[in-house]
Design a protein around this motif. Structure first.
Motif, mmCIF file in Angstrom:
data_model
loop_
_atom_site.group_PDB
_atom_site.id
_atom_site.type_symbol
_atom_site.label_atom_id
_atom_site.label_comp_id
_atom_site.label_asym_id
_atom_site.label_seq_id
_atom_site.Cartn_x
_atom_site.Cartn_y
_atom_site.Cartn_z
ATOM 1 N N GLU A 96 -7.931 -9.568 -5.301
ATOM 2 C CA GLU A 96 -7.744 -9.013 -3.957
ATOM 3 C C GLU A 96 -6.367 -8.365 -3.753
ATOM 4 O OE1 GLU A 96 -9.324 -11.352 -0.552
ATOM 5 O OE2 GLU A 96 -7.270 -11.195 0.146
ATOM 6 N N ARG A 97 -5.331 -9.057 -4.153
ATOM 7 C CA ARG A 97 -3.980 -8.549 -3.903
ATOM 8 C C ARG A 97 -3.684 -7.303 -4.739
ATOM 9 N NH1 ARG A 97 -0.046 -13.839 -3.142
ATOM 10 N NH2 ARG A 97 -0.820 -14.363 -1.089
ATOM 11 N N GLN A 98 -4.114 -7.360 -5.999
ATOM 12 C CA GLN A 98 -3.884 -6.201 -6.856
ATOM 13 C C GLN A 98 -4.607 -4.984 -6.296
ATOM 14 O OE1 GLN A 98 -4.801 -6.959 -10.999
ATOM 15 N NE2 GLN A 98 -3.767 -8.927 -10.964
ATOM 16 N N ARG A 99 -5.795 -5.222 -5.835
ATOM 17 C CA ARG A 99 -6.604 -4.127 -5.290
ATOM 18 C C ARG A 99 -5.961 -3.566 -4.013
ATOM 19 N NH1 ARG A 99 -11.719 -4.845 -2.475
ATOM 20 N NH2 ARG A 99 -12.786 -2.837 -2.439
ATOM 21 N N THR A 100 -5.549 -4.475 -3.150
ATOM 22 C CA THR A 100 -4.917 -4.044 -1.898
ATOM 23 C C THR A 100 -3.667 -3.209 -2.173
ATOM 24 O OG1 THR A 100 -5.687 -6.058 -0.835
ATOM 25 C CG2 THR A 100 -3.929 -4.881 0.264
ATOM 26 N N VAL A 101 -2.850 -3.721 -3.065
ATOM 27 C CA VAL A 101 -1.602 -3.017 -3.385
ATOM 28 C C VAL A 101 -1.893 -1.664 -4.027
ATOM 29 C CG1 VAL A 101 0.397 -3.119 -4.922
ATOM 30 C CG2 VAL A 101 -0.177 -5.096 -3.538
ATOM 31 N N LEU A 102 -2.848 -1.654 -4.941
ATOM 32 C CA LEU A 102 -3.191 -0.383 -5.601
ATOM 33 C C LEU A 102 -3.701 0.643 -4.588
ATOM 34 C CD1 LEU A 102 -3.622 1.006 -8.493
ATOM 35 C CD2 LEU A 102 -6.029 0.497 -8.088
ATOM 36 N N LEU A 103 -4.593 0.208 -3.717
ATOM 37 C CA LEU A 103 -5.176 1.137 -2.741
ATOM 38 C C LEU A 103 -4.099 1.700 -1.808
ATOM 39 C CD1 LEU A 103 -8.521 -0.655 -1.762
ATOM 40 C CD2 LEU A 103 -8.201 1.248 -3.326
ATOM 41 N N LEU A 104 -3.196 0.848 -1.415
ATOM 42 C CA LEU A 104 -2.180 1.312 -0.459
ATOM 43 C C LEU A 104 -1.094 2.147 -1.141
ATOM 44 C CD1 LEU A 104 -1.839 -1.892 1.746
ATOM 45 C CD2 LEU A 104 -2.905 0.257 2.386
ATOM 46 N N CYS A 105 -0.649 1.698 -2.301
ATOM 47 C CA CYS A 105 0.415 2.433 -2.998
ATOM 48 C C CYS A 105 -0.127 3.714 -3.621
ATOM 49 C CB CYS A 105 1.018 1.578 -4.120
ATOM 50 S SG CYS A 105 2.122 0.323 -3.541
ATOM 51 N N HIS A 106 -1.236 3.573 -4.299
ATOM 52 C CA HIS A 106 -1.729 4.719 -5.050
ATOM 53 C C HIS A 106 -2.575 5.662 -4.205
ATOM 54 C CE1 HIS A 106 -4.701 6.609 -7.861
ATOM 55 N NE2 HIS A 106 -3.555 7.073 -8.280
#
Lengths: 230, 214
Positions: free
Chosen positions: A178-188
């Motif tokens: 979940e966290r990796q996905r959230t961070v990826l979606l927001l940053c990338h």
């Protein structure tokens, strides 16, 4: 003294960022600054009891933010109807809690936090539902949305292979923690800085960076494969 | 080129450089160093491209996919929904009670609570009554009441046991007094009371001897 000046200093940095450069990400920061001003006005109007005026002004914020919000919600939920509802809920919640909005914080960051929390709640609810009830209907809708989206990709020459590769990558992103996905979606996907994502998610900035590295490392194989077969 | 910049950056540094590209201050000093290195090192520039190009392509694809689903019409409809919900929230819907239930639901709210209290009090009274009843009249073999009554009467009417003056009994303390009392009690119970109306009741009730056998 220094502690007291930390908050405003951060805002100054963001304001400077907003006034700088010409990339799409920075352009969105200029917009965010305008929305923060609008949000402050909405808060003042709502506080004074002028709800119709506040609502009307909030409509401008919705107009400016809804595409970005819809993209985020769609990338999280991969289902158009769910994303639509999540965006609506987030805007309604933001308006009803506008009194708790802090003027010095960019509205976009505050609102995105509300939206992400809503999306995560919906994801959890969906997982619970899938555990007990057949998920075929949801899967069908998601698949239809996905195919619909992939079929309208900008390069028609790689339609078939491109669609398959894209589907693989999307599936891999969906499988990220979940966290990796959230961070990826927001940053990338959304082009937010790690500092902004840190504010949105409540995670430490270095933790955000670690999650981002891990997410990219996990996807790299697929992404390179995608690049080579292009 | 400085010696430090000749050290090829790790993949994580390249990822940092990619994600810091939109930041006005070009990220941290490490990112700035990585960028300088990339300008001077073709092999690392190639590595950077291997990371950044697919990521950039993915971003464009993902944005396109979301925009294809959320068309302008859909966004307009979404905005209308949001504004309608905000307006509705200002004027919450009035709840109209169902006609048949209205009197009982609103006017009879207190009466319903009162009925519950009465029912609870009745149940509690019943339980207390049952408990006390069991204590007062234990289930099972009963005490031989008529015999005791007769014994009591015998004690009152029969000859008093008086220690003979000068006998050892006169000097015995309370323990022998109790013994004497119990002896007198036994005699009174065993002695037939010649009262006709009590005899019938006596015949109907169990005797101590019978209880001992059981």
């Amino acid at each position: 003294m220094s502690t007291a000046s930390e908050g405003p200093q951060t805002n100054v940095t963001l304001a400077v960022q907003a006034a700088d450069g010409a990339s799409p990400a920075i352009g969105s920061r200029v917009q965010r600054s305008e929305e923060s001003r609008l949000a402050a006005d909405v808060k003042a109007l709502a506080g004074a009891g002028s709800l119709p005026e506040a609502r009307e002004l909030f409509g401008d914020i919705v107009l400016r933010q809804q595409r970005r919000a819809s993209r985020i919600a769609y990338h999280f939920l991969r289902n158009a109807a769910d994303a639509d509802e999540a965006v609506q809920d987030a805007f309604v919640k933001a308006f009803s809690h506008i009194d708790s909005y802090r003027d010095e914080l960019p509205f976009e960051v505050w609102f995105t936090r509300i939206l992400i929390n809503g999306c995560l709640d919906r994801q959890k609810a969906r997982r619970r539902r899938e555990r007990w009830i057949s998920s075929s209907l949801d899967a069908d809708v998601a698949e239809r949305d996905r195919v619909e989206a992939a079929s309208s990709a900008p390069t028609p020459e790689d339609a078939l292979l491109g669609r398959e590769r894209y589907r693989k990558i999307v599936a891999a992103i969906d499988r990220l923690p979940e966290r990796q996905r959230t961070v990826l979606l927001l940053c990338h996907h959304q082009g937010h800085s790690t500092r902004e994502v840190s504010t949105m998610t409540g995670l430490n900035e270095s933790t955000v960076r670690v999650h981002l590295h891990r997410a990219v490392r996990k996807l790299r194989g697929l992404l390179e494969e995608c690049r080579e077969s292009r | 080129m400085k010696a430090a910049e000749l050290n090829h950056p790790a993949d994580d540094r390249l990822i940092d450089a990619y994600f810091a590209k939109g930041e006005a201050d070009d990220g941290t000093a490490a990112v700035a160093a990585t960028r300088r290195h990339l300008e001077a090192c073709p092999s690392c520039a190639r590595r950077y491209e291997l990371i950044s190009e697919p990521l950039e392509r993915l971003r464009v694809q993902e944005t396109g996919a979301a925009d294809a689903v959320f068309t302008s019409e859909r966004l307009n409809a979404q905005r209308e929904h949001i504004l309608h919900r905000l307006e509705a929230a200002e004027h919450p819907a009035r709840v109209i009670p169902f006609p048949f239930a209205s009197s009982g639901r609103h006017a009879g709210g207190g009466a319903r609570i009162m009925r519950r209290w009465v029912a609870a009090a009745a149940a509690a009274g019943l339980l207390v009554g049952l408990g006390l009843g069991r204590l007062a009249a234990p289930v099972g073999p009963q005490a031989p009441r008529p015999s005791l009554v007769a014994a009591n009467r015998a004690l009152q009417t029969g000859p008093a046991i008086r220690p003979v003056a000068g006998s050892p009994d006169s000097t015995i303390g309370n323990s022998t007094g109790d013994e004497a009392f119990l002896l007198a009690l036994d005699e009174a119970v065993n002695r037939r009371v010649s009262i006709a109306e009590l005899r019938a009741i006596d015949d109907l009730t169990p005797h101590a001897a019978t209880l001992d056998v059981r």
